[in-house]
Design a protein around this motif. Structure first.
Motif, short mmCIF file in Angstrom:
data_model
loop_
_atom_site.label_atom_id
_atom_site.label_comp_id
_atom_site.label_asym_id
_atom_site.label_seq_id
_atom_site.Cartn_x
_atom_site.Cartn_y
_atom_site.Cartn_z
N LYS A 1 0.84 -1.20 0.00
CA LYS A 1 0.00 0.00 0.00
C LYS A 1 0.88 1.25 0.00
O LYS A 1 0.62 2.21 -0.76
N LEU A 2 1.92 1.25 0.83
CA LEU A 2 2.84 2.38 0.89
C LEU A 2 3.58 2.55 -0.44
O LEU A 2 3.74 3.67 -0.95
N GLN A 3 4.03 1.44 -1.00
CA GLN A 3 4.75 1.50 -2.27
C GLN A 3 3.88 2.08 -3.39
O GLN A 3 4.36 2.89 -4.19
N LEU A 4 2.61 1.67 -3.43
CA LEU A 4 1.72 2.17 -4.49
C LEU A 4 1.51 3.68 -4.34
O LEU A 4 1.54 4.42 -5.35
N GLU A 5 1.30 4.15 -3.12
CA GLU A 5 1.13 5.59 -2.90
C GLU A 5 2.36 6.35 -3.40
O GLU A 5 2.24 7.38 -4.08
N ARG A 6 3.52 5.86 -3.05
CA ARG A 6 4.75 6.55 -3.42
C ARG A 6 5.06 6.41 -4.90
O ARG A 6 5.63 7.32 -5.52
N LEU B 1 11.18 5.40 -5.10
CA LEU B 1 9.85 5.81 -4.67
C LEU B 1 9.83 7.12 -3.88
O LEU B 1 8.77 7.70 -3.68
N THR B 2 11.01 7.59 -3.44
CA THR B 2 11.03 8.78 -2.59
C THR B 2 12.10 9.80 -3.00
O THR B 2 12.18 10.86 -2.38
N LYS B 3 12.90 9.52 -4.01
CA LYS B 3 13.96 10.45 -4.39
C LYS B 3 13.38 11.71 -5.03
O LYS B 3 12.42 11.63 -5.79
N GLU B 4 14.00 12.83 -4.74
CA GLU B 4 13.53 14.11 -5.25
C GLU B 4 14.34 14.59 -6.46
O GLU B 4 13.78 14.90 -7.51
N ALA B 5 15.65 14.67 -6.33
CA ALA B 5 16.47 15.27 -7.39
C ALA B 5 16.52 14.39 -8.63
O ALA B 5 16.39 14.88 -9.75
N LEU B 6 16.73 13.10 -8.44
CA LEU B 6 16.86 12.19 -9.58
C LEU B 6 16.02 10.93 -9.35
O LEU B 6 16.56 9.86 -9.09
N PRO B 7 14.70 11.03 -9.43
CA PRO B 7 13.89 9.82 -9.36
C PRO B 7 14.17 8.97 -10.59
O PRO B 7 14.40 9.51 -11.68
N ASP C 1 10.46 0.35 1.32
CA ASP C 1 9.69 1.57 1.53
C ASP C 1 10.21 2.72 0.66
O ASP C 1 9.54 3.74 0.51
N HIS C 2 11.39 2.53 0.07
CA HIS C 2 11.98 3.56 -0.78
C HIS C 2 12.28 3.09 -2.21
O HIS C 2 12.52 3.92 -3.08
N PHE C 3 12.25 1.76 -2.43
CA PHE C 3 12.57 1.23 -3.75
C PHE C 3 11.68 0.03 -4.09
O PHE C 3 11.42 -0.81 -3.23
#
Length: 442
Positions: free
Chosen positions: A16-21, A287-293, A259-261
């Motif tokens: 569920k968390l992965q899908l949101e992200r 799933l959470t990177k800002e500069a280089l998703p 939770d991040h990948f």
């Protein structure tokens, strides 16, 4: 020690968390990265098409060539004013791959590496000896920030200057040492040369990565240094070290920071997803990177996945140790083989040291491979330093037989005198390709 509650999420809660992200990341790259927007438009896909995790399979892959094609900042999803750090690959085979980090990216990265160090046995208040290289390579700074965030006293010694490394280990008494396995082995061997018993130190745990290494190498490092040796994985294009980590309790695969990948394994030939347990190419989506998703990045690394509960209590998906890289695979007379598989065979011999190189040459229209191994100093001395001694020739034949019997490859083996195969202060050079030099002179 389990540092973050996400490490023990149920599968349902994690997905569920992965899908949101994933949805948020998809919207970001489509709106802010022209490369992805064009790629997805050409494929007839939009962020709204992602309604469940399986929909990720509809998204195009990203490759190292794409990063080089967008050099230097074409894949950044933020304004350069928001980027606080830039790392890059060496660029030895073309343009380097450039990656950027926002302040939040750096904070998240440090948190994940702190999680990884804790997973490997590191504790607040202890000392960590960091022998990874500092600079554009992500290893040194990645482990450094994670160690500090965990609350460890961090020794930023970097690579090289082996005698000083040993002196600092003796004086500062670290409980954790980090570096490439080949260089940490070099440190242990130098200790022996100096009359120091490597296992008679303060070290308890080792965090090793940045190159494929075998279970035999793990056993050798653990025996020499008296430690538990754990594998860490990451690559700059995805984040850096901390994408996954082996726990010291089980040492049976690396826990992915899900939770991040989002991680997949695909068949590198068909590009189709493979089921858990089957070896293929690792693919990561941030799933959470800002500069280089990054979306569905083909790593080139060969591994498999498993989702059964680990003895350490963590529920995250585990990836196997890296078997090798697609571009490191050699075809020896029709048989596919990775250097790590050869290492597995070599470390079964008591007469040679665990340093080796594969020399690839072109003879006419055919490629040939010659394996260079190094005999131990004590045995070399007993044989009068005669490299042509019949016992050395017998050793060469014995290694050839083991390779044929275990890996089904026929390969020429050259036994070299002690200390003649180059030692590494970073990633070991296992394959020496003479074909490139030959082609420049034809």
């Amino acid at each position: 020690m389990i540092l973050h509650e996400e490490e023990t999420f149920s599968r349902e809660r994690m997905e569920k968390l992965q899908l949101e992200r994933l949805k948020a990341t998809a919207n970001t790259v489509y709106e802010k990265v022209s490369f992805y927007r064009k790629q997805w438009d050409d494929a007839g896909i939009s962020p709204q098409d992602i309604t469940n995790l399986d929909d990720i399979k509809r998204l195009p892959f990203t490759t190292k060539g794409d990063l080089r094609g967008q050099y230097p900042f074409g894949l950044f999803a933020v304004d350069k004013s928001e980027v606080v750090r830039i790392h890059a690959s060496s660029g030895t085979s073309g343009k380097p791959t450039v990656v950027g980090y926002t302040h939040n990216d750096i904070k998240m990265w440090g948190s994940l590496v702190a999680r990884a160090i804790s997973m490997a046995g590191g504790k607040q208040g202890e000392v960590l000896h960091n022998a990874y290289g500092y600079g554009l390579f992500t290893g040194g700074l990645g482990l450094h920030y994670g160690s500090e965030q965990l609350g460890m006293a961090t020794v930023p010694v970097s690579g090289g200057n082996t005698d000083r490394q040993i002196s600092l280990i003796q004086d500062f008494k670290p409980s954790v040492i980090c570096g490439t396995p080949s260089y940490i082995l070099t440190i242990a061997e130098r200790m022996e040369q100096m009359g120091i018993i490597p296992s008679g130190n303060s070290l308890k745990f080792g965090i090793f990565g940045a190159e494929p290494w075998s279970e035999e190498m793990r056993g050798l490092l653990e025996k020499k240094l008296g430690i538990k040796a754990c594998d860490i994985y990451g690559l700059s294009e995805v984040l850096g070290p901390g994408v996954s980590m082996e726990c010291c309790e089980a040492q049976r695969g690396l826990h992915v920071a899900e939770d991040h990948f989002y991680v997949e394994v695909i068949d590198p030939a068909t590009l189709q997803p493979l089921p858990d347990g089957e070896e293929g190419e690792l693919v990561f989506t941030s799933l959470t990177k800002e500069a280089l998703p990054i979306i569905r990045y083909r790593t080139g690394d060969i591994a498999s996945l498993s989702r059964d509960r680990c003895a350490c209590g963590r529920t995250t998906t585990r990836m196997s140790r890296i078997k090798g890289r697609i571009d490191d695979m050699l075809i020896v007379r029709g048989v596919n083989v990775y250097p790590s598989e050869i290492e597995h065979v070599l470390l079964g011999s008591n007469d040679i040291v665990p340093h080796y190189q594969l020399h690839v040459k072109r003879t006419g229209a055919l490629d040939t491979v010659e394996l260079h191994i190094e005999i131990k100093e004590a045995i070399f001395g007993e044989l009068g330093q005669n490299i042509e001694h019949e016992q050395i020739q017998f050793l060469s034949g014995e290694i050839q037989y083991r390779l044929k019997n275990q890996l089904l490859i026929s390969i020429d083996v050259k036994v070299c005198p002690p200390k003649t195969i180059p030692r590494s202060e970073g990633k070991a050079v296992r394959i020496v390709d003479h074909r490139k030099f030959s082609m420049t002179n034809t």
